[in-house]
Every structure is written in structure tokens, then in C-alpha cells.
Motif scaffolding. Structure first.
Motif, PDB file in Angstrom:
ATOM      1  N   ASP A   1     -17.973   0.733 -67.555  1.00 13.86           N
ATOM      2  CA  ASP A   1     -18.567  -0.572 -67.871  1.00 13.86           C
ATOM      3  C   ASP A   1     -19.859  -0.693 -67.066  1.00 13.86           C
TER       4      ASP A   1
ATOM      5  N   HIS B   1     -13.173  -2.768 -64.988  1.00 18.43           N
ATOM      6  CA  HIS B   1     -13.599  -3.284 -63.682  1.00 18.43           C
ATOM      7  C   HIS B   1     -12.814  -2.715 -62.511  1.00 18.43           C
TER       8      HIS B   1
ATOM      9  N   GLU C   1     -25.832  -7.715 -65.208  1.00 14.45           N
ATOM     10  CA  GLU C   1     -24.925  -8.309 -66.203  1.00 14.45           C
ATOM     11  C   GLU C   1     -23.647  -8.796 -65.544  1.00 14.45           C
ATOM     12  N   GLU C   2     -23.178  -8.036 -64.570  1.00 17.51           N
ATOM     13  CA  GLU C   2     -21.884  -8.365 -63.960  1.00 17.51           C
ATOM     14  C   GLU C   2     -21.908  -9.658 -63.144  1.00 17.51           C
TER      15      GLU C   2
ATOM     16  N   HIS D   1     -25.891  -2.559 -70.152  1.00 25.03           N
ATOM     17  CA  HIS D   1     -26.203  -2.783 -68.740  1.00 25.03           C
ATOM     18  C   HIS D   1     -25.741  -1.608 -67.883  1.00 25.03           C
TER      19      HIS D   1
HETATM   20 MN    MN Z   1     -18.127  -5.917 -66.833  1.00 22.70          MN
END
Ligand code: MN
Ligand code: MN
Length: 463
Positions: free
Chosen positions: A266, A439, A297-298, A106
Motif C-alpha cells: 500500500d 497497513h 496519502e496516508e 501514492h
Molecule cells: Mn493506506
């Protein structure tokens, strides 16, 4: 039998990747990471990342797929999903009825989105209101330089790209925080409660225009600057996607330069590996190689650009139709590496990890049989056969790999796109780069793991 030999024979002996990699690989690793850092700097939002992906793919001979187009072995095509996700395929020698080798990652990352009515003035300071996107630790986003990217789409459909803070000489933005002198009450609050979402307001300006009798002069001044630069008015924020991200570029970390610090590892670290491996395939793969870089995705992979969207099925159906293969026949024989980052063991917070089942920096691509929380809920939990397949593939190609869980049992948990692929009847396994401070506005990965993940992706495509 000698006890040492017996140990070697029977017990696991995972090694630091630096004890396995040849000199030539280390040189290639540096080159790879340099290009990865440039990819990060070019794509701090999913839109920018998708655009950079398309640019790179076209440079390597990928063409936009048009429905009905004839596809032959060796053809390279892509579809950009609404500017926010990209699906690419290199048509293999075998029919799609034999399956496909898929890598899914992602390209959205945790950030702060502007609200639909963002602009306001308070005590002669102008701000944007934000609504955070994804799992952030709010305290990490205050008092750091920020920049803003995105689009404002006007009522007539015209799309205006916005970029504040990224160009040389641009001013930056910031969220302020309380001074320690007055922070006594705030300091008593639990970390998760000390910063509410409604204080994540972006400071925009302080200089009024016009006569002193007028009110709202700072807000007006900011709106005028935006109008001068972009031709937009306050109501245009209604149909905009404006994303606030850290104003930092990727940089080497450590005296030995063995790590990379950046915003958005990420999951662009896996997205880049999946993309670059596909673009670098020297020969036509046996089975069709597919790379999907998804959005959302997050926040759960929902929505038209997320991994749950039919956009992926449509893309695969189109490819399959060109070979008169039902997509379900392709899916049931396909394999997908759900390429997403995993938590790297952090010695400063060792109590949330279980040391025997943690991912470590420099130990290579980290496989995750399952993610989830509270007894693997929300995980795809790959079967042993699928793990064995990937393990065999990595060993055959001498790739440094490890297998891990995301933290201790019941310490928390997380999810990836794996289950959405597996739910389609595609054998799927999670694997990716271990990350420190995942994150956070500035995350850290090891160069070696980035490179080994890239090599792992290549092995997957080659089957
Ligand atoms: Mn993530
Ligand atoms: Mn991720």
C-alpha cells in the motif's frame, strides 16, 4: 431455453484469474512480479521510491521537465516534487484539450517517524522517540527487526542521507515488548489501548563510553557513532525526516509462490503498476498519458507533496500551456484511475466483509465505486458512466477485474486520493490490488492481481 444457458446468459460469473490467464501471461506475470519486488526493496520510503522511479524513468528516455520547454507528441517528461513525489507524462497524439488519461497512486506507507528531539537515554539504554505516520496497529510494530531511512538537512542546507539497517552487515533496530509472564494487566486491555504511541521507542544501544562517573554515556556513545558516520549532531535531528520501516525484503509467499509478502504494498503495488505501464507503452498514446505518484496519502493527502497540493495542477498547467490549452479544459475531459489498494477478503476475519461485495485474491484488479465511511462520507463515489467506461475498457482488453467495497457497511472505512482528483473536475474511479493485512509491517498480495492491475493501467493509458 435451457436453464444452464439462461444462467450463463443472465447471471454474473466472475472467475478466478488462473482460469482465465494464458500460459504466456503467467510467464510474463512472474517476470513482472520479480521486478516489482526489486522496486519495493529499493524504495521503502517515499524518498527512496521517488528516486528509484526517476532512475527507471530516465532509463526509459523520460527527461526532467523545465518550464517553457517545447513539448511534442511522443515526448516523455517528468517532474520530481521535492524528492518525495513524481509526475510523469507521455505526450499523446491528440491535444490536451481532448483530456488526458491519468493514473494516480501514492508512494508513502504507514511507518514510524522520529520526533524532532528523538534521542534519549533511560536506565543506560539509548532510544529514539517516534511518532507514528498513518493508520498503524501499534502492536504489530514491536519485536520485529526495523531499519531507518531518511535525510538530515543541516542548517547550511546540505542534505545527509541516512540508512541504518538496510546494507549488508548493518545492525537492525527494534521496539521491545512486555514478556507474557508480566503481561497480565496489559493483556486485559482492548487491543487499541494496550500499546500507546509513546512506547514505540526504538532501541539503539546499551554500551557506555567514558568514565563511570559520567551520566548519559550510552546516549553519547550512540550520538558519537552517528556523528562518525554522518557528521551530524543532536540538534540536527530538528531538521530531519527519519523514517523507521520494517527490515524485511519482499518475498514470495505460499508453497505455490502465488503471493508476495512485503512492507509497503500500500500503495507501491499500484504505483509500480502505474509507472511500469507508462514506461512500457510501445506506441505514443492517443491522449497524453500521465502518471502521478504522490506522497502524504496516508495522512490525508495534505501538504506540498500530497495529492491536494497545487504541484499537480502546476505540472498539468505547464503541459497545457505548451499547447495553449486552458488546464480546466483538459481536466473536464480527462479520466483518472485513482490506483490504490483495497482490502482483500480474509477468511479468518470474514465477519467484517460482505461476501457479495468483497475483493478476492486472484480475481484481478479491484474497482471501488466509492470508499469512505458512515454512508460514503469522504468518498468521491464515481458516477455510473465512469464505472461503465472503465468496465468497458477492461473487458475490451481481457483484463481480470472485480468490483468491491472496503468491508461491510459501517464496519469501518477508508479513503484514497480519488476525491482530490474528482474535486478538480476529473472523472475518477478507484481501482487497485486487493491486500491481506493492509497497513501491517508485512502485507500480502497475489501476483496475479499485481499483473492484472499493470495490464489495467496500460489499458487506461491507451484509452
Ligand atoms: Mn493506506
Ligand atoms: Mn493506499
Amino acid at each position: 431455453m435451457d436453464i444452464k444457458e439462461l444462467k450463463k446468459e443472465l447471471l454474473s460469473s466472475k472467475k478466478n484469474g488462473y482460469d482465465c490467464l494464458a500460459e504466456a501471461d503467467l510467464t510474463a506475470m512472474e517476470e513482472y512480479c520479480k521486478a516489482y519486488m526489486a522496486y519495493l526493496d529499493a524504495g521503502k520510503t517515499e524518498r527512496l521510491c521517488a528516486a528509484e522511479t526517476v532512475r527507471m524513468a530516465e532509463e526509459k528516455g523520460f527527461r526532467p521537465y523545465v518550464r517553457g520547454m517545447e513539448l511534442n507528441c511522443g515526448d516523455k517528461v517528468y517532474v520530481c516534487n521535492r524528492g518525495k513525489g513524481v509526475m510523469l507524462a507521455h505526450i499523446g497524439k491528440k491535444s490536451l484539450s481532448e483530456g488526458a488519461q491519468i493514473a494516480a497512486a501514492h508512494i508513502d506507507s504507514p511507518r514510524l517517524d522520529l520526533k524532532p528531539n528523538p534521542l534519549y537515554e533511560e536506565n543506560e539504554l539509548a532510544y529514539f522517540k517516534t511518532h507514528y505516520y498513518g493508520g498503524i496497529r501499534k502492536y504489530q510494530w514491536v519485536t520485529i527487526p526495523l531499519e531507518l531511512h531518511g535525510v538530515v538537512v543541516l542548517a547550511d542546507g546540505k542534505s545527509v542521507p541516512v540508512n541504518i539497517g538496510a546494507d549488508a552487515g548493518d545492525p537492525k533496530l527494534v521496539i521491545t515488548d512486555l514478556l507474557p509472564h508480566l503481561g497480565q494487566e496489559q493483556s486485559k486491555k482492548p487491543l487499541g489501548q494496550a500499546f500507546s504511541g509513546e512506547i514505540l521507542n526504538i532501541l539503539l544501544g546499551s554500551r557506555p563510553i567514558g568514565d563511570e562517573e559520567e551520566s548519559g554515556r550510552v546516549k553519547l556513545a550512540v550520538m558519537k557513532l552517528l556523528h562518525d558516520k554522518y557528521g551530524i549532531k543532536e540538534d540536527d535531528f530538528t531538521s530531519a525526516e527519519l523514517e523507521v520501516v520494517p527490515a524485511v525484503n519482499a518475498t514470495e509467499i505460499g508453497l505455490d509462490r502465488s503471493m508476495i509478502g512485503a512492507y509497503g504494498h500500500d500503495d507501491r503495488v499500484c504505483a509500480y503498476a502505474a509507472l511500469k505501464a507508462l514506461l512500457d507503452l510501445e506506441e505514443t498514446p492517443e491522449k497524453t498519458a500521465v502518471c502521478i505518484l504522490a506522497d502524504k496519502e496516508e495522512i490525508g493527502s495534505d501538504g506540498v507533496t500530497g495529492m491536494q497540493s497545487a504541484a499537480f495542477d502546476t505540472f498539468m498547467e505547464d503541459l497545457c500551456e505548451s499547447q495553449q490549452v486552458p488546464v480546466r479544459a483538459c481536466f473536464e475531459k480527462a479520466f483518472c484511475l485513482s490506483a490504490d489498494v483495497t482490502a482483500a477478503f480474509d477468511p479468518d476475519f470474514s465477519d467484517v466483509y460482505e461476501k457479495k461485495n468483497a475483493a478476492y485474491l486472484n480475481y484481478g484488479i479491484g474497482l471501488c465505486k466509492y470508499t469512505g465511511a458512515r454512508g460514503k462520507s469522504g468518498a468521491s463515489d464515481a458516477n455510473a458512466e465512469t464505472v461503465a467506461y472503465v468496465r468497458g475498457l477492461l473487458e475490451k482488453n481481457h483484463i481480470t477485474w472485480q468490483i468491491a467495497e472496503l468491508g461491510k457497511v459501517d464496519a469501518g472505512g477508508g479513503g484514497t486520493v480519488a476525491m482530490y482528483m474528482a474535486n478538480r473536475n476529473i472523472a475518477t474511479l478507484d481501482a487497485g490490488v486487493p491486500v491481506l493485512s493492509m497497513h501491517a509491517p508485512f502485507e500480502v498480495v497475489a501476483k496475479l492481481d499485481c499483473y492484472e492491475t499493470y495490464r489495467g493501467m496500460k489499458a487506461v493509458y491507451q484509452g
